[in-house]
Scaffold this active site. Structure first.
Site, PDB file in Angstrom:
ATOM      1  N   SER A 170       0.799  -1.240   0.000  1.00 22.33           N
ATOM      2  CA  SER A 170       0.000   0.000   0.000  1.00 22.33           C
ATOM      3  C   SER A 170       0.823   1.277   0.000  1.00 22.33           C
ATOM      4  O   SER A 170       0.265   2.351  -0.239  1.00 22.33           O
ATOM      5  CB  SER A 170      -0.922   0.010   1.204  1.00 22.33           C
ATOM      6  OG  SER A 170      -1.945  -0.909   0.985  1.00 22.33           O
ATOM      7  N   LYS A 173       0.528   3.300  -3.049  1.00 24.68           N
ATOM      8  CA  LYS A 173      -0.707   4.048  -3.336  1.00 24.68           C
ATOM      9  C   LYS A 173      -0.517   5.557  -3.254  1.00 24.68           C
ATOM     10  O   LYS A 173      -1.210   6.313  -3.924  1.00 24.68           O
ATOM     11  CB  LYS A 173      -1.811   3.613  -2.368  1.00 24.68           C
ATOM     12  CG  LYS A 173      -2.204   2.153  -2.513  1.00 24.68           C
ATOM     13  CD  LYS A 173      -3.154   1.733  -1.398  1.00 24.68           C
ATOM     14  CE  LYS A 173      -3.546   0.272  -1.534  1.00 24.68           C
ATOM     15  NZ  LYS A 173      -4.369  -0.177  -0.400  1.00 24.68           N
ATOM     16  N   TYR A 190      -2.822  -2.407 -10.616  1.00 27.13           N
ATOM     17  CA  TYR A 190      -2.826  -2.305  -9.155  1.00 27.13           C
ATOM     18  C   TYR A 190      -1.910  -3.362  -8.511  1.00 27.13           C
ATOM     19  O   TYR A 190      -1.052  -3.027  -7.687  1.00 27.13           O
ATOM     20  CB  TYR A 190      -4.278  -2.455  -8.656  1.00 27.13           C
ATOM     21  CG  TYR A 190      -4.388  -2.513  -7.157  1.00 27.13           C
ATOM     22  CD1 TYR A 190      -4.239  -1.370  -6.379  1.00 27.13           C
ATOM     23  CD2 TYR A 190      -4.625  -3.723  -6.493  1.00 27.13           C
ATOM     24  CE1 TYR A 190      -4.328  -1.428  -4.993  1.00 27.13           C
ATOM     25  CE2 TYR A 190      -4.717  -3.788  -5.115  1.00 27.13           C
ATOM     26  CZ  TYR A 190      -4.567  -2.645  -4.371  1.00 27.13           C
ATOM     27  OH  TYR A 190      -4.633  -2.699  -2.997  1.00 27.13           O
ATOM     28  N   TYR A 239      -3.975   3.357   7.837  1.00 26.71           N
ATOM     29  CA  TYR A 239      -5.294   2.727   7.870  1.00 26.71           C
ATOM     30  C   TYR A 239      -6.144   3.342   8.978  1.00 26.71           C
ATOM     31  O   TYR A 239      -6.033   4.542   9.248  1.00 26.71           O
ATOM     32  CB  TYR A 239      -5.187   1.191   8.054  1.00 26.71           C
ATOM     33  CG  TYR A 239      -4.072   0.529   7.297  1.00 26.71           C
ATOM     34  CD1 TYR A 239      -3.891   0.755   5.938  1.00 26.71           C
ATOM     35  CD2 TYR A 239      -3.200  -0.337   7.919  1.00 26.71           C
ATOM     36  CE1 TYR A 239      -2.877   0.114   5.236  1.00 26.71           C
ATOM     37  CE2 TYR A 239      -2.188  -0.979   7.226  1.00 26.71           C
ATOM     38  CZ  TYR A 239      -2.035  -0.742   5.888  1.00 26.71           C
ATOM     39  OH  TYR A 239      -1.035  -1.371   5.214  1.00 26.71           O
ATOM     40  N   VAL A 269       1.218  -3.913   3.906  1.00 20.47           N
ATOM     41  CA  VAL A 269       1.089  -5.193   4.604  1.00 20.47           C
ATOM     42  C   VAL A 269       2.345  -6.064   4.549  1.00 20.47           C
ATOM     43  O   VAL A 269       2.406  -7.087   5.214  1.00 20.47           O
ATOM     44  CB  VAL A 269      -0.124  -6.030   4.115  1.00 20.47           C
ATOM     45  CG1 VAL A 269      -1.422  -5.438   4.578  1.00 20.47           C
ATOM     46  CG2 VAL A 269      -0.091  -6.225   2.619  1.00 20.47           C
TER      47      VAL A 269
HETATM   48  O1  DON Z   1      -4.546  -5.023  -2.064  1.00 22.20           O
HETATM   49  C1  DON Z   1      -3.957  -5.520  -1.119  1.00 22.20           C
HETATM   50  O2  DON Z   1      -4.550  -6.102  -0.224  1.00 22.20           O
HETATM   51  C2  DON Z   1      -2.446  -5.334  -1.036  1.00 22.20           C
HETATM   52  N1  DON Z   1      -1.849  -5.389  -2.335  1.00 22.20           N
HETATM   53  C3  DON Z   1      -2.078  -4.054  -0.366  1.00 22.20           C
HETATM   54  C4  DON Z   1      -2.641  -3.956   1.023  1.00 22.20           C
HETATM   55  C5  DON Z   1      -1.908  -3.066   1.925  1.00 22.20           C
HETATM   56  O3  DON Z   1      -0.702  -2.967   1.952  1.00 22.20           O
HETATM   57  C6  DON Z   1      -2.749  -2.358   2.867  1.00 22.20           C
HETATM   58  N2  DON Z   1      -3.538  -1.359   2.236  1.00 22.20           N
HETATM   59  N3  DON Z   1      -4.004  -0.317   2.530  1.00 22.20           N
END
Ligand code: DON
Length: 313
Positions: free
Chosen positions: A69, A72, A197, A249, A267
């Site tokens: 994330s 993003k 993505y 988050y 994550v």
């Molecule tokens: O889409 C997902 O679940 C992961 N590629 C990224 C999730 C993550 O790092 C937390 N997201 N806000």
């Protein structure tokens, strides 16, 4: 970096890493993307970089991990550069949700059914669809090129094992993307958008790559090392505001109180943060707390921020 502060950080970091690392046992490595479950739970590393690219690093700072994330923030910036604010904020909102990062609850509950912000999964998927380019290959290569520029690292690339692992298991993100298409947030092929993505989430970095990217944000879009403007100041302002309100988050309020810096976590255990006008910082610690943030990384950043009075508030 002021020399006394740099020296103090350098001296103290090894023992702070050791203390913070002990918190890893309380966390869990992400396993919903199967490949991520192979990450070393006890790892903890940090890199702090100043405007001259002088670094202080400690722990497992050479350990490669995927951005997840954290990417993003930078796809949001690229989408803003490609489309401008009006188009981007026609597709995503500006508010925190208080829900988990992968929740799709409010897409049904709250009209007009656009994602609340660009840093939750639904918002980031919508943002991926706004990257300019003819199809997923060109869009993805524009993202990778932009990230290479920001890290000043031409060899930045995907971790294809993580990419495939996520793509093969992403039922929740897929269902979310189809709901977004039904809500008229996405147009065209859902699979094409998801490819962009998953690819940017799987870009592999080290703490020093994150520190260099953060440094550009810390200096309002100018790479202070080269003097080159890479991002318009207004878009950095937007990105940093989202990092404060939504970057950790549904633990962003707590992070603002305990650390007080713009930040974004992923994550895989990465955290990108900065002391504006001074340092870019990259942290990794794969053991996560229940909200999905690196448990040891958080402890280390709290320690540093308190010791050096880094909070913006
Ligand atoms: O889409 C997902 O679940 C992961 N590629 C990224 C999730 C993550 O790092 C937390 N997201 N806000």
């Amino acid at each position: 970096m002021s020399l006394p502060e740099m020296n103090k950080i350098q001296t103290l970091l090894p023992q702070w890493i050791e203390i913070s690392q002990q918190h890893s046992v309380l966390g869990k490595v992400a396993s919903y993307i199967p490949e991520l479950s192979k990450s070393p739970k006890e790892a903890l590393g940090i890199c702090i970089m100043d405007a001259n690219a002088h670094t202080v690093s400690s722990g497992d700072c050479g350990f490669p991990f995927t951005m997840q994330s954290i990417s993003k923030v930078f796809t949001l910036i690229l989408a803003l550069m490609d489309n401008g604010e009006n188009v981007v904020f026609g597709k995503v909102g500006m508010e925190p949700t208080g829900d988990n990062f992968n929740s799709m609850l409010k897409l049904e509950l709250v009209q007009p059914g656009i994602p609340f912000n660009p840093l939750i999964n639904a918002g980031a998927i919508a943002i991926s669809s706004l990257i300019a380019g003819d199809g997923p290959v060109e869009k993805s290569s524009r993202v990778l090129e932009f990230f290479r520029k920001l890290t000043n690292n031409d060899s930045l690339n995907y971790d294809l094992d993580v990419y495939q692992s996520e793509s093969q298991t992403a039922d929740l993100n897929r269902s979310m993307a189809y709901l977004l298409k039904d809500n008229r947030v996405l147009e065209g092929s859902v699979e094409d958008v998801l490819e962009v993505y998953f690819r940017h989430c799987s870009i592999s970095v080290t703490c020093s790559d994150l520190a260099r990217m953060a440094l550009v944000l810390a200096f309002n879009g100018v790479d202070p090392v080269t003097g080159e403007t890479l991002i318009p100041r207004r878009y950095v302002q937007i990105a940093k505001t989202f990092m404060i309100t939504c970057g950790m988050y549904n633990a962003s309020g707590e992070f603002a109180i305990q650390v007080g810096l713009p930040a974004k976590s992923g994550v895989s255990g990465g955290i990108l943060t900065m002391v504006p006008g001074r340092y870019g910082i990259g942290v990794v610690g794969p053991a996560l707390n229940p909200k999905g943030n690196s448990i040891a990384g958080l402890h280390l950043l709290e320690t540093l921020s308190r010791e050096f009075d880094w909070s913006l508030f």
